[in-house]
Design a protein around this motif. Structure first.
Motif, short mmCIF file in Angstrom:
data_model
loop_
_atom_site.label_atom_id
_atom_site.label_comp_id
_atom_site.label_asym_id
_atom_site.label_seq_id
_atom_site.Cartn_x
_atom_site.Cartn_y
_atom_site.Cartn_z
N CYS A 63 165.23 2.37 44.55
CA CYS A 63 165.06 3.36 45.65
C CYS A 63 166.12 4.14 45.91
O CYS A 63 166.10 4.65 46.97
CB CYS A 63 165.02 2.38 46.90
SG CYS A 63 163.30 1.44 46.91
N LEU A 122 164.94 -1.09 56.81
CA LEU A 122 166.18 -0.15 56.75
C LEU A 122 165.83 1.34 57.01
O LEU A 122 166.71 1.86 57.70
CB LEU A 122 166.91 -0.24 55.37
CG LEU A 122 167.48 -1.58 54.92
CD1 LEU A 122 168.33 -1.38 53.66
CD2 LEU A 122 168.64 -1.92 56.01
N ARG A 123 164.61 1.72 56.35
CA ARG A 123 164.35 2.90 56.79
C ARG A 123 163.88 3.24 58.26
O ARG A 123 163.73 4.27 58.71
CB ARG A 123 162.96 3.39 55.93
CG ARG A 123 163.56 3.60 54.44
CD ARG A 123 162.25 3.63 53.24
NE ARG A 123 162.73 4.06 51.98
CZ ARG A 123 162.00 3.75 51.03
NH1 ARG A 123 160.76 3.03 51.12
NH2 ARG A 123 162.43 4.08 49.84
N LYS A 124 163.47 2.13 58.63
CA LYS A 124 162.86 2.35 60.24
C LYS A 124 163.92 1.55 61.22
O LYS A 124 163.99 1.67 62.34
CB LYS A 124 161.91 1.19 60.50
CG LYS A 124 160.63 1.48 59.51
CD LYS A 124 159.57 0.26 59.70
CE LYS A 124 158.32 0.56 59.02
NZ LYS A 124 157.37 -0.59 59.18
N ASP A 125 165.32 1.41 60.61
CA ASP A 125 166.36 0.97 61.39
C ASP A 125 166.24 -0.03 62.18
O ASP A 125 166.56 -0.36 63.38
CB ASP A 125 167.22 2.13 62.33
CG ASP A 125 167.88 3.35 61.46
OD1 ASP A 125 168.24 2.83 60.34
OD2 ASP A 125 167.54 4.49 62.01
N VAL A 143 163.95 -3.05 52.34
CA VAL A 143 163.94 -1.53 52.25
C VAL A 143 163.04 -0.91 53.27
O VAL A 143 163.67 0.18 53.86
CB VAL A 143 163.67 -1.13 50.79
CG1 VAL A 143 163.50 0.40 50.72
CG2 VAL A 143 164.44 -1.68 49.80
N SER A 144 161.71 -1.43 53.61
CA SER A 144 161.20 -0.74 54.49
C SER A 144 161.82 -0.64 56.15
O SER A 144 161.60 0.31 56.75
CB SER A 144 159.79 -1.32 54.66
OG SER A 144 159.04 -0.92 55.53
N MET A 181 168.01 4.30 57.89
CA MET A 181 169.35 4.53 56.88
C MET A 181 168.54 4.99 55.79
O MET A 181 167.94 4.45 55.13
CB MET A 181 170.21 3.46 56.88
CG MET A 181 171.28 3.80 55.78
SD MET A 181 172.63 2.30 55.75
CE MET A 181 173.85 3.26 54.49
N ASP A 182 169.36 5.98 55.23
CA ASP A 182 168.93 6.71 53.86
C ASP A 182 169.78 6.11 52.69
O ASP A 182 170.98 6.27 52.96
CB ASP A 182 169.11 8.30 53.82
CG ASP A 182 168.76 8.71 52.58
OD1 ASP A 182 168.11 8.01 51.58
OD2 ASP A 182 169.06 9.84 52.41
N ILE A 183 169.24 5.28 51.89
CA ILE A 183 170.21 4.66 50.97
C ILE A 183 170.34 5.35 49.53
O ILE A 183 170.96 4.91 48.72
CB ILE A 183 169.33 3.34 50.57
CG1 ILE A 183 167.96 3.43 49.89
CG2 ILE A 183 169.30 2.15 51.70
CD1 ILE A 183 167.38 2.08 49.31
N GLN A 184 169.99 6.59 49.65
CA GLN A 184 169.81 7.52 48.47
C GLN A 184 171.42 7.88 48.23
O GLN A 184 172.37 8.10 49.13
CB GLN A 184 169.12 8.86 48.42
CG GLN A 184 167.66 8.59 48.68
CD GLN A 184 166.88 8.23 47.25
OE1 GLN A 184 167.75 8.78 46.17
NE2 GLN A 184 165.88 7.70 47.42
N GLN A 237 161.00 -5.69 49.26
CA GLN A 237 160.46 -4.36 49.81
C GLN A 237 160.27 -4.39 51.30
O GLN A 237 160.55 -3.34 51.79
CB GLN A 237 158.71 -4.35 49.32
CG GLN A 237 158.84 -4.12 47.65
CD GLN A 237 157.45 -4.48 47.02
OE1 GLN A 237 156.47 -5.00 47.71
NE2 GLN A 237 157.38 -4.53 45.64
#
Length: 273
Positions: A28, A218-221, A215-216, A1-4, A212
């Motif tokens: 982030c 989340l980026r990998k779902d 967040v990593s 998921m993109d958290i931006q 950390q």
């Protein structure tokens, strides 16, 4: 998921892992953070740290075991600050004590915060996420949700329950584009954990490393996010040779020796996060 550009709500945000997660999300790219904890003074300090990173911070001093109070606060926050895209359930309580010395009020507090409090806020926010067809829920369990630990019986039970709750929600909410994941930190060196008797041979991680890893993941779902090589080793060992893992855990537990167990006074440890 993109958290931006997203809005996140973090419970247990006043210190420890919750505080580090809030700061890492701010670094982030989230644009707004709702910070939930009971201690208003500490929340204000974390809000100032988040604001210094250029992210809007809204402190919400709440006791998650009070459902009416939580319901009113979340409805108001959603109205005033817009939809919440990320929910991090990090608030928790841990009482460490051999089971035969345990006290019912401690058990009730762990269940009330770790499970019922998490259920209360998740239900309120998940319903809104389903309506907006977007969101991610992160439930902070523990390695003790995979490997039960002597002296932490009720805490381990709540962390096992969180994994079951997470897995069930993942299946229910997937059709609504709401993702549900579990974060499983190992022993983490925070001011709260220092009130507990540590298990032998375990090298603690830091709250920053846990954040950390989240967040990593989340980026990998990732459906489950383990933290540190010891966690991966313990989970692997539990699958392949569970009897070995159980023996190692028993040997590492901070219990008095069998000869002195009945007479030695145990000083209970408590951690809130």
């Amino acid at each position: 998921m993109d958290i931006q550009g997203k809005t996140a709500l973090v419970t247990g945000a006043s210190r420890g892992i919750g505080r580090s997660i809030a700061l890492e999300l701010a670094r982030c790219g989230v644009t707004r953070l709702l910070l939930v904890a009971r201690n208003q003074t500490r929340l204000a300090e974390v809000a100032n740290e988040v604001a210094a990173l250029g992210v809007e911070a809204i402190p919400l001093a709440l006791d998650l075991t009070q459902p009416i109070e939580v319901n009113i606060a979340i409805a108001k926050a959603w109205r005033d600050h817009g939809p919440i895209h990320i929910l991090v359930n990090c608030a928790g309580v841990a009482h460490q004590m051999p089971f035969l010395h345990s006290r019912l009020p401690h058990l009730q507090e762990e269940i009330a915060t770790n499970l019922i409090g998490m259920y209360t806020i998740t239900r309120l926010i998940a319903r809104r996420m389903v309506t907006q067809q977007e969101g991610i829920i992160i439930n902070v369990s523990s390695l003790m949700g995979k490997v039960a630990a002597p002296t932490m019986a009720t805490y381990s039970a709540t962390k096992f329950a969180i994994l079951g709750f997470t897995q069930a929600l993942r299946g229910e909410l997937a059709a609504h584009n709401v993702k549900v994941t579990a974060l499983l930190p190992t022993l983490t060196d925070t001011d709260m954990a220092r009130n507990l008797k540590w298990f032998r041979w375990i090298v603690p991680t830091t709250a920053e490393q846990v954040a950390q890893a989240l967040v990593s993941g989340l980026r990998k779902d990732a459906a489950e996010i383990l933290v540190g090589w010891q966690s991966y080793l313990a989970v692997w060992c539990g699958r392949v040779t569970p009897w070995v893992l159980e023996r190692v855990v028993r040997m590492s537990a901070p219990l008095p020796s069998p000869r002195n167990r009945s007479s030695k006074r145990w000083e209970p440890g408590t951690a809130r996060f």
